[in-house]
Design a protein around this motif. Sequence first.
Motif, PDB file in Angstrom:
ATOM      1  N   VAL A 169       2.723 -52.335  24.665  1.00 23.91           N
ATOM      2  CA  VAL A 169       3.725 -51.286  24.471  1.00 23.91           C
ATOM      3  C   VAL A 169       4.990 -51.702  25.209  1.00 23.91           C
ATOM      4  CG1 VAL A 169       4.251 -48.832  24.736  1.00 23.91           C
ATOM      5  CG2 VAL A 169       1.884 -49.561  24.335  1.00 23.91           C
ATOM      6  N   ALA A 170       6.135 -51.518  24.570  1.00 28.74           N
ATOM      7  CA  ALA A 170       7.383 -51.974  25.174  1.00 28.74           C
ATOM      8  C   ALA A 170       8.557 -51.167  24.644  1.00 28.74           C
ATOM      9  CB  ALA A 170       7.600 -53.460  24.893  1.00 28.74           C
ATOM     10  N   ALA A 171       9.658 -51.231  25.370  1.00 36.19           N
ATOM     11  CA  ALA A 171      10.958 -50.761  24.884  1.00 36.19           C
ATOM     12  C   ALA A 171      11.773 -51.985  24.499  1.00 36.19           C
ATOM     13  CB  ALA A 171      11.674 -49.959  25.966  1.00 36.19           C
ATOM     14  N   PHE A 172      12.661 -51.822  23.534  1.00 34.20           N
ATOM     15  CA  PHE A 172      13.524 -52.935  23.140  1.00 34.20           C
ATOM     16  C   PHE A 172      14.891 -52.388  22.762  1.00 34.20           C
ATOM     17  CE2 PHE A 172      11.428 -51.411  19.387  1.00 34.20           C
ATOM     18  CZ  PHE A 172      12.354 -51.500  18.363  1.00 34.20           C
ATOM     19  N   PHE A 173      15.907 -53.208  22.979  1.00 30.93           N
ATOM     20  CA  PHE A 173      17.267 -52.792  22.651  1.00 30.93           C
ATOM     21  C   PHE A 173      18.169 -54.015  22.621  1.00 30.93           C
ATOM     22  CE2 PHE A 173      16.677 -52.487  27.233  1.00 30.93           C
ATOM     23  CZ  PHE A 173      17.807 -53.086  27.760  1.00 30.93           C
ATOM     24  N   TRP A 174      19.421 -53.785  22.208  1.00 25.74           N
ATOM     25  CA  TRP A 174      20.396 -54.868  22.111  1.00 25.74           C
ATOM     26  C   TRP A 174      21.666 -54.479  22.848  1.00 25.74           C
ATOM     27  CZ3 TRP A 174      17.518 -52.912  18.149  1.00 25.74           C
ATOM     28  CH2 TRP A 174      16.572 -53.773  17.593  1.00 25.74           C
ATOM     29  N   VAL A 175      22.400 -55.497  23.288  1.00 25.97           N
ATOM     30  CA  VAL A 175      23.623 -55.280  24.068  1.00 25.97           C
ATOM     31  C   VAL A 175      24.780 -56.027  23.420  1.00 25.97           C
ATOM     32  CG1 VAL A 175      24.744 -55.584  26.312  1.00 25.97           C
ATOM     33  CG2 VAL A 175      22.275 -55.092  26.209  1.00 25.97           C
ATOM     34  N   GLU A 176      25.894 -55.330  23.255  1.00 27.84           N
ATOM     35  CA  GLU A 176      27.155 -56.004  22.966  1.00 27.84           C
ATOM     36  C   GLU A 176      27.878 -56.164  24.288  1.00 27.84           C
ATOM     37  OE1 GLU A 176      29.721 -54.796  19.615  1.00 27.84           O
ATOM     38  OE2 GLU A 176      31.317 -54.633  21.124  1.00 27.84           O
ATOM     39  N   SER A 177      28.143 -57.395  24.680  1.00 24.24           N
ATOM     40  CA  SER A 177      28.724 -57.668  25.984  1.00 24.24           C
ATOM     41  C   SER A 177      30.254 -57.696  25.906  1.00 24.24           C
ATOM     42  CB  SER A 177      28.227 -59.018  26.498  1.00 24.24           C
ATOM     43  OG  SER A 177      28.814 -59.339  27.745  1.00 24.24           O
ATOM     44  N   LEU A 178      30.877 -57.397  27.037  1.00 26.34           N
ATOM     45  CA  LEU A 178      32.322 -57.568  27.148  1.00 26.34           C
ATOM     46  C   LEU A 178      32.708 -59.043  27.014  1.00 26.34           C
ATOM     47  CD1 LEU A 178      32.973 -55.126  30.101  1.00 26.34           C
ATOM     48  CD2 LEU A 178      33.927 -54.877  27.806  1.00 26.34           C
ATOM     49  N   VAL A 179      31.758 -59.920  27.367  1.00 24.35           N
ATOM     50  CA  VAL A 179      31.996 -61.369  27.283  1.00 24.35           C
ATOM     51  C   VAL A 179      31.054 -61.928  26.226  1.00 24.35           C
ATOM     52  CG1 VAL A 179      31.918 -63.566  28.526  1.00 24.35           C
ATOM     53  CG2 VAL A 179      32.736 -61.508  29.685  1.00 24.35           C
ATOM     54  N   GLU A 180      31.616 -62.288  25.085  1.00 27.20           N
ATOM     55  CA  GLU A 180      30.805 -62.685  23.932  1.00 27.20           C
ATOM     56  C   GLU A 180      30.083 -64.012  24.149  1.00 27.20           C
ATOM     57  OE1 GLU A 180      31.441 -63.511  19.123  1.00 27.20           O
ATOM     58  OE2 GLU A 180      33.097 -62.828  20.396  1.00 27.20           O
ATOM     59  N   ASP A 181      30.734 -64.958  24.790  1.00 24.73           N
ATOM     60  CA  ASP A 181      30.186 -66.306  24.920  1.00 24.73           C
ATOM     61  C   ASP A 181      29.077 -66.348  25.973  1.00 24.73           C
ATOM     62  OD1 ASP A 181      30.672 -69.325  24.262  1.00 24.73           O
ATOM     63  OD2 ASP A 181      30.548 -69.222  26.441  1.00 24.73           O
ATOM     64  N   ASP A 182      27.910 -66.833  25.590  1.00 34.17           N
ATOM     65  CA  ASP A 182      26.764 -66.851  26.502  1.00 34.17           C
ATOM     66  C   ASP A 182      26.994 -67.766  27.694  1.00 34.17           C
ATOM     67  OD1 ASP A 182      23.909 -66.235  27.169  1.00 34.17           O
ATOM     68  OD2 ASP A 182      23.690 -68.391  26.837  1.00 34.17           O
ATOM     69  N   ARG A 183      27.645 -68.905  27.488  1.00 33.31           N
ATOM     70  CA  ARG A 183      27.905 -69.828  28.596  1.00 33.31           C
ATOM     71  C   ARG A 183      28.849 -69.208  29.615  1.00 33.31           C
ATOM     72  NH1 ARG A 183      29.752 -74.867  25.085  1.00 33.31           N
ATOM     73  NH2 ARG A 183      30.763 -73.087  24.051  1.00 33.31           N
ATOM     74  N   ALA A 184      29.866 -68.491  29.119  1.00 28.59           N
ATOM     75  CA  ALA A 184      30.792 -67.822  30.032  1.00 28.59           C
ATOM     76  C   ALA A 184      30.072 -66.732  30.812  1.00 28.59           C
ATOM     77  CB  ALA A 184      31.964 -67.239  29.247  1.00 28.59           C
ATOM     78  N   ARG A 185      29.223 -65.956  30.142  1.00 29.74           N
ATOM     79  CA  ARG A 185      28.459 -64.907  30.844  1.00 29.74           C
ATOM     80  C   ARG A 185      27.565 -65.510  31.915  1.00 29.74           C
ATOM     81  NH1 ARG A 185      27.339 -62.871  25.877  1.00 29.74           N
ATOM     82  NH2 ARG A 185      25.201 -63.676  26.040  1.00 29.74           N
ATOM     83  N   THR A 186      26.965 -66.644  31.603  1.00 28.29           N
ATOM     84  CA  THR A 186      26.087 -67.292  32.575  1.00 28.29           C
ATOM     85  C   THR A 186      26.862 -67.725  33.811  1.00 28.29           C
ATOM     86  OG1 THR A 186      24.608 -68.061  30.817  1.00 28.29           O
ATOM     87  CG2 THR A 186      24.473 -69.191  32.936  1.00 28.29           C
ATOM     88  N   LEU A 187      28.036 -68.316  33.604  1.00 31.04           N
ATOM     89  CA  LEU A 187      28.874 -68.725  34.742  1.00 31.04           C
ATOM     90  C   LEU A 187      29.281 -67.510  35.578  1.00 31.04           C
ATOM     91  CD1 LEU A 187      31.159 -71.388  33.036  1.00 31.04           C
ATOM     92  CD2 LEU A 187      29.412 -71.819  34.781  1.00 31.04           C
ATOM     93  N   LEU A 188      29.667 -66.423  34.911  1.00 32.24           N
ATOM     94  CA  LEU A 188      30.066 -65.217  35.637  1.00 32.24           C
ATOM     95  C   LEU A 188      28.897 -64.632  36.418  1.00 32.24           C
ATOM     96  CD1 LEU A 188      32.308 -63.523  32.941  1.00 32.24           C
ATOM     97  CD2 LEU A 188      33.065 -64.373  35.170  1.00 32.24           C
ATOM     98  N   TYR A 189      27.717 -64.654  35.814  1.00 32.45           N
ATOM     99  CA  TYR A 189      26.537 -64.141  36.509  1.00 32.45           C
ATOM    100  C   TYR A 189      26.235 -64.984  37.748  1.00 32.45           C
ATOM    101  CZ  TYR A 189      21.642 -63.086  37.496  1.00 32.45           C
ATOM    102  OH  TYR A 189      20.468 -62.764  38.130  1.00 32.45           O
ATOM    103  N   ASP A 190      26.252 -66.298  37.603  1.00 26.30           N
ATOM    104  CA  ASP A 190      25.974 -67.178  38.751  1.00 26.30           C
ATOM    105  C   ASP A 190      27.002 -66.967  39.857  1.00 26.30           C
ATOM    106  OD1 ASP A 190      23.783 -68.219  37.456  1.00 26.30           O
ATOM    107  OD2 ASP A 190      24.812 -70.023  36.745  1.00 26.30           O
ATOM    108  N   LEU A 191      28.262 -66.834  39.476  1.00 28.26           N
ATOM    109  CA  LEU A 191      29.318 -66.615  40.464  1.00 28.26           C
ATOM    110  C   LEU A 191      29.136 -65.269  41.164  1.00 28.26           C
ATOM    111  CD1 LEU A 191      31.941 -67.384  41.861  1.00 28.26           C
ATOM    112  CD2 LEU A 191      33.186 -66.569  39.840  1.00 28.26           C
ATOM    113  N   ASP A 192      28.836 -64.235  40.391  1.00 22.56           N
ATOM    114  CA  ASP A 192      28.645 -62.909  40.982  1.00 22.56           C
ATOM    115  C   ASP A 192      27.460 -62.894  41.938  1.00 22.56           C
ATOM    116  OD1 ASP A 192      29.212 -60.069  41.240  1.00 22.56           O
ATOM    117  OD2 ASP A 192      27.401 -59.742  40.078  1.00 22.56           O
ATOM    118  N   GLN A 193      26.368 -63.538  41.551  1.00 21.18           N
ATOM    119  CA  GLN A 193      25.194 -63.570  42.433  1.00 21.18           C
ATOM    120  C   GLN A 193      25.497 -64.336  43.719  1.00 21.18           C
ATOM    121  OE1 GLN A 193      22.164 -61.772  41.695  1.00 21.18           O
ATOM    122  NE2 GLN A 193      23.801 -60.995  40.368  1.00 21.18           N
ATOM    123  N   SER A 194      26.292 -65.392  43.624  1.00 22.90           N
ATOM    124  CA  SER A 194      26.681 -66.139  44.825  1.00 22.90           C
ATOM    125  C   SER A 194      27.538 -65.285  45.749  1.00 22.90           C
ATOM    126  CB  SER A 194      27.441 -67.408  44.437  1.00 22.90           C
ATOM    127  OG  SER A 194      26.608 -68.295  43.713  1.00 22.90           O
TER     128      SER A 194
END
Length: 226
Positions: A169-194
């Motif tokens: 049993v699970a929940a599922f959903f989708w997200v439209e991000s403010l930042v469309e590009d996955d590579r850019a989101r990944t860089l922003l996430y890594d920077l924010d976590q740092s």
Amino acid sequence: MLLTIENVLAPEEVRQFRAHLDRASWEDGAATAGSAARQVKHNQQVGALDAVGLQLGEHLLRRLGETPQFVSAALPRRIHPPRFNRYAGGGQYGAHVDAAIMQLPGGQSLRTDLSATLFLAEPDAYEGGELEIEDAYGVQSVKLAAGSLVLYPSTSLHRVTPVTSGARVAAFFWVESLVEDDRARTLLYDLDQSIQELSTTLSAQDPRVLKLMGIYHNLVRRWAVT
């Protein structure tokens, strides 16, 4: 980026979700699939207008908004109302890619940048049911503790393996991000976590922290689509 986020829901919340879902209206999941996916989708889903499902979805959205790691990774612009599914008795979902555009209540459309599954059954409660996601590193097999979530690019080919005993049993959903590009989101996430890690040892007013925060927000300005 494929990311797991633990304890989005506390154990007591998971128990309450499961109790409510036992009273929900379940229907054939294939009814909501496209023509190609319908041939490989074998599960049950709570109806889109079911009052229980809508209430639980709103609760989950509030929890997501209170989960800094999710907000940092997804940078959500819009989130499709969470739905709920159940796999049992050999139920499975063959290899597929989620639709690029989905309709929201009220007529707006959502670009699916990220897909998410939040597990509501413990891994030892069922056999099979792994979420297999293909990415640049091969096939990643995901089967998380109840209350935990996996977030991954909607462009990924993925499948749910057959559940041979018990129920997934699970929940599922989708997200439209403010930042469309996955590579850019990944860089922003890594920077924010740092930045967050540095903030545990340095003052928030430390010039080094302030500089990194400025870089982060300026990159968001450059990449965000509003």
